[in-house]
Write a protein that holds these residues in place. Sequence first.
Motif, PDB file in Angstrom:
ATOM      1  N   ARG A  63     -92.643 -55.916  -2.290  1.00  0.00           N
ATOM      2  CA  ARG A  63     -92.029 -55.982  -0.966  1.00  0.00           C
ATOM      3  C   ARG A  63     -92.583 -54.928   0.004  1.00  0.00           C
ATOM      4  N   VAL A  64     -93.104 -53.827  -0.523  1.00  0.00           N
ATOM      5  CA  VAL A  64     -93.673 -52.823   0.386  1.00  0.00           C
ATOM      6  C   VAL A  64     -94.981 -53.313   0.988  1.00  0.00           C
ATOM      7  N   ILE A  65     -95.546 -54.388   0.429  1.00  0.00           N
ATOM      8  CA  ILE A  65     -96.770 -54.962   0.978  1.00  0.00           C
ATOM      9  C   ILE A  65     -96.549 -55.400   2.423  1.00  0.00           C
ATOM     10  N   PHE A  66     -95.344 -55.824   2.749  1.00  0.00           N
ATOM     11  CA  PHE A  66     -95.032 -56.255   4.108  1.00  0.00           C
ATOM     12  C   PHE A  66     -95.203 -55.100   5.091  1.00  0.00           C
ATOM     13  N   GLY A  67     -94.579 -53.963   4.774  1.00  0.00           N
ATOM     14  CA  GLY A  67     -94.719 -52.792   5.633  1.00  0.00           C
ATOM     15  C   GLY A  67     -96.151 -52.303   5.704  1.00  0.00           C
ATOM     16  N   ALA A  68     -96.859 -52.346   4.561  1.00  0.00           N
ATOM     17  CA  ALA A  68     -98.257 -51.924   4.544  1.00  0.00           C
ATOM     18  C   ALA A  68     -99.119 -52.827   5.420  1.00  0.00           C
ATOM     19  N   GLY A  69     -98.813 -54.132   5.443  1.00  0.00           N
ATOM     20  CA  GLY A  69     -99.581 -55.043   6.282  1.00  0.00           C
ATOM     21  C   GLY A  69     -99.437 -54.737   7.761  1.00  0.00           C
ATOM     22  N   LEU A  70     -98.221 -54.400   8.200  1.00  0.00           N
ATOM     23  CA  LEU A  70     -98.008 -54.024   9.597  1.00  0.00           C
ATOM     24  C   LEU A  70     -98.674 -52.696   9.920  1.00  0.00           C
ATOM     25  N   ALA A  71     -98.589 -51.742   8.992  1.00  0.00           N
ATOM     26  CA  ALA A  71     -99.252 -50.449   9.205  1.00  0.00           C
ATOM     27  C   ALA A  71    -100.759 -50.613   9.265  1.00  0.00           C
ATOM     28  N   ASP A  72    -101.297 -51.502   8.454  1.00  0.00           N
ATOM     29  CA  ASP A  72    -102.725 -51.791   8.473  1.00  0.00           C
ATOM     30  C   ASP A  72    -103.141 -52.311   9.846  1.00  0.00           C
ATOM     31  N   LEU A  73    -102.357 -53.235  10.396  1.00  0.00           N
ATOM     32  CA  LEU A  73    -102.646 -53.789  11.726  1.00  0.00           C
ATOM     33  C   LEU A  73    -102.621 -52.695  12.792  1.00  0.00           C
ATOM     34  N   LEU A  74    -101.628 -51.832  12.739  1.00  0.00           N
ATOM     35  CA  LEU A  74    -101.508 -50.767  13.736  1.00  0.00           C
ATOM     36  C   LEU A  74    -102.658 -49.773  13.625  1.00  0.00           C
ATOM     37  N   LEU A  75    -103.066 -49.461  12.401  1.00  0.00           N
ATOM     38  CA  LEU A  75    -104.170 -48.532  12.209  1.00  0.00           C
ATOM     39  C   LEU A  75    -105.468 -49.100  12.773  1.00  0.00           C
ATOM     40  N   MET A 128    -110.921 -38.530  15.684  1.00  0.00           N
ATOM     41  CA  MET A 128    -109.901 -39.352  15.039  1.00  0.00           C
ATOM     42  C   MET A 128    -109.089 -38.544  14.032  1.00  0.00           C
ATOM     43  N   ARG A 129    -109.726 -37.556  13.426  1.00  0.00           N
ATOM     44  CA  ARG A 129    -109.037 -36.731  12.425  1.00  0.00           C
ATOM     45  C   ARG A 129    -107.965 -35.853  13.056  1.00  0.00           C
ATOM     46  N   ARG A 130    -107.985 -35.718  14.382  1.00  0.00           N
ATOM     47  CA  ARG A 130    -106.989 -34.894  15.070  1.00  0.00           C
ATOM     48  C   ARG A 130    -105.837 -35.706  15.640  1.00  0.00           C
ATOM     49  N   ASP A 131    -105.836 -37.004  15.405  1.00  0.00           N
ATOM     50  CA  ASP A 131    -104.810 -37.874  15.972  1.00  0.00           C
ATOM     51  C   ASP A 131    -103.614 -37.957  15.023  1.00  0.00           C
ATOM     52  N   PRO A 132    -102.448 -37.440  15.419  1.00  0.00           N
ATOM     53  CA  PRO A 132    -101.282 -37.470  14.522  1.00  0.00           C
ATOM     54  C   PRO A 132    -100.798 -38.884  14.217  1.00  0.00           C
ATOM     55  N   LEU A 133    -100.979 -39.817  15.163  1.00  0.00           N
ATOM     56  CA  LEU A 133    -100.558 -41.193  14.903  1.00  0.00           C
ATOM     57  C   LEU A 133    -101.384 -41.803  13.783  1.00  0.00           C
ATOM     58  N   VAL A 134    -102.687 -41.531  13.777  1.00  0.00           N
ATOM     59  CA  VAL A 134    -103.548 -42.024  12.707  1.00  0.00           C
ATOM     60  C   VAL A 134    -103.081 -41.483  11.365  1.00  0.00           C
ATOM     61  N   TRP A 135    -102.818 -40.188  11.319  1.00  0.00           N
ATOM     62  CA  TRP A 135    -102.432 -39.575  10.052  1.00  0.00           C
ATOM     63  C   TRP A 135    -101.073 -40.074   9.562  1.00  0.00           C
ATOM     64  N   MET A 136    -100.156 -40.327  10.480  1.00  0.00           N
ATOM     65  CA  MET A 136     -98.860 -40.858  10.067  1.00  0.00           C
ATOM     66  C   MET A 136     -99.006 -42.236   9.443  1.00  0.00           C
ATOM     67  N   LEU A 137     -99.860 -43.062  10.014  1.00  0.00           N
ATOM     68  CA  LEU A 137    -100.091 -44.388   9.441  1.00  0.00           C
ATOM     69  C   LEU A 137    -100.819 -44.297   8.103  1.00  0.00           C
ATOM     70  N   VAL A 138    -101.765 -43.358   8.002  1.00  0.00           N
ATOM     71  CA  VAL A 138    -102.488 -43.163   6.750  1.00  0.00           C
ATOM     72  C   VAL A 138    -101.531 -42.704   5.645  1.00  0.00           C
ATOM     73  N   VAL A 139    -100.664 -41.755   5.970  1.00  0.00           N
ATOM     74  CA  VAL A 139     -99.706 -41.251   4.982  1.00  0.00           C
ATOM     75  C   VAL A 139     -98.753 -42.363   4.552  1.00  0.00           C
ATOM     76  N   TYR A 140     -98.308 -43.157   5.521  1.00  0.00           N
ATOM     77  CA  TYR A 140     -97.406 -44.261   5.177  1.00  0.00           C
ATOM     78  C   TYR A 140     -98.081 -45.251   4.231  1.00  0.00           C
ATOM     79  N   LEU A 141     -99.329 -45.620   4.531  1.00  0.00           N
ATOM     80  CA  LEU A 141    -100.054 -46.542   3.666  1.00  0.00           C
ATOM     81  C   LEU A 141    -100.259 -45.944   2.275  1.00  0.00           C
ATOM     82  N   ALA A 142    -100.546 -44.654   2.223  1.00  0.00           N
ATOM     83  CA  ALA A 142    -100.727 -43.995   0.923  1.00  0.00           C
ATOM     84  C   ALA A 142     -99.427 -44.012   0.113  1.00  0.00           C
ATOM     85  N   LEU A 143     -98.292 -43.807   0.787  1.00  0.00           N
ATOM     86  CA  LEU A 143     -97.004 -43.839   0.096  1.00  0.00           C
ATOM     87  C   LEU A 143     -96.679 -45.250  -0.389  1.00  0.00           C
TER      88      LEU A 143
END
Length: 391
Positions: free
Chosen positions: A305-317, A264-279
Amino acid sequence: LQEPKAPSLNSCIGSAGMQMAFPMQMPVRDVTAFFRPALWGYFWSADLGLSWSWWFLELGTALTVFALLRFFLGMPASALGAFVFTTSPFLQLWSFHKAQLVIHLALALACVMKGWSERRPKWAVAWGLAFAWSGVAMAVGHPYPAILIPLVWLGVFFSLGFVARTRAWPSPLFILASILGATLMAGLVWTDSREVIERVMETEYQGLRRNLGGGYPLWAVYSTNLLAPLWDKGAAWFANICEYSSFFWMHVPIFGMLILTKKMRRDPLVWMLVVYLALCASYALVGFSPLVAQATGMDRSLPQRVIFGAGLADLLLVAVYFGGYAKQASRIHVWCTLSIWLLLLAGAAFAFAPHDSFFGLQAAVVAIFLAGTAWLALHGLVPRSSLVLAL
């Protein structure tokens, strides 16, 4: 009262009339109506329009989220995920006011995943045009920069992660249809509604307001609005229950699994979602510097308002994890991690309360699960890394 029906300029409001095409959510015989499917029923009748508008938001959210999750999960899991997301406090407490953003963003991401490597010319063009329509519809359907900008960044991060994950060359026709379609559609809207759009963007609410973020309470993020009726005694929060609405968060235990799952640590999609949530967390809790906020456009957003985007990113992760990595973790590890997380959510729910007794109970909950995890780890019943995750 209007002849012709559904005019762009409603002469019944004010002495000079009122422009209804943008940003009002009103049925108007105008080019903007093409990008507002929630209002299409009104062109048939008022009764059909009202029922269509409401059920488009509810069922549209469930169906588009279900379709998006199907790229990662099986049928039952996708249906469950769509149901849980649709019933989340955020959407429910907002009465699906922002559901159009979910619908169109989900469609746009699905179009990217379907059209990126599509080699059949007709389908590549179709997916590209559908992607363009979804993007313009998202902006026209709910023209509010405070939410739109974080969602656009989610689309960028997700798309970059997906492209890096697939390592496939893009379909030239998909890229061309997306660019030309979006340019043409956005151009039509701009040409038709330029004056009113410029006027709206000159207002304090949507155009001139600036915010560097920060100051959003952590308990509001992770409370999931549990136990609110128990502690509320006429407090200000219930005066507008939308503002501190939350999601059923799952990304924190997924972070824990990320540490333990090598593949899982090698999956770029996972890391992109993690970075987005961290931001998102950084912007909401701490804030950005003026330079970063202006460069990213996040100075037009707001912490809540960023909670909305974080909620969708959480679902995708969650979908990415359970779609490809859940079987790599031991059952006891998954069970312990999720149990700890549920206890944390329960503890965060008590932070709403303005009384010290509730904070004491929250501290007791934290102490109990830390002590319990430590006991399990010391006796070899769970991996010792569970203690690290608990801390």
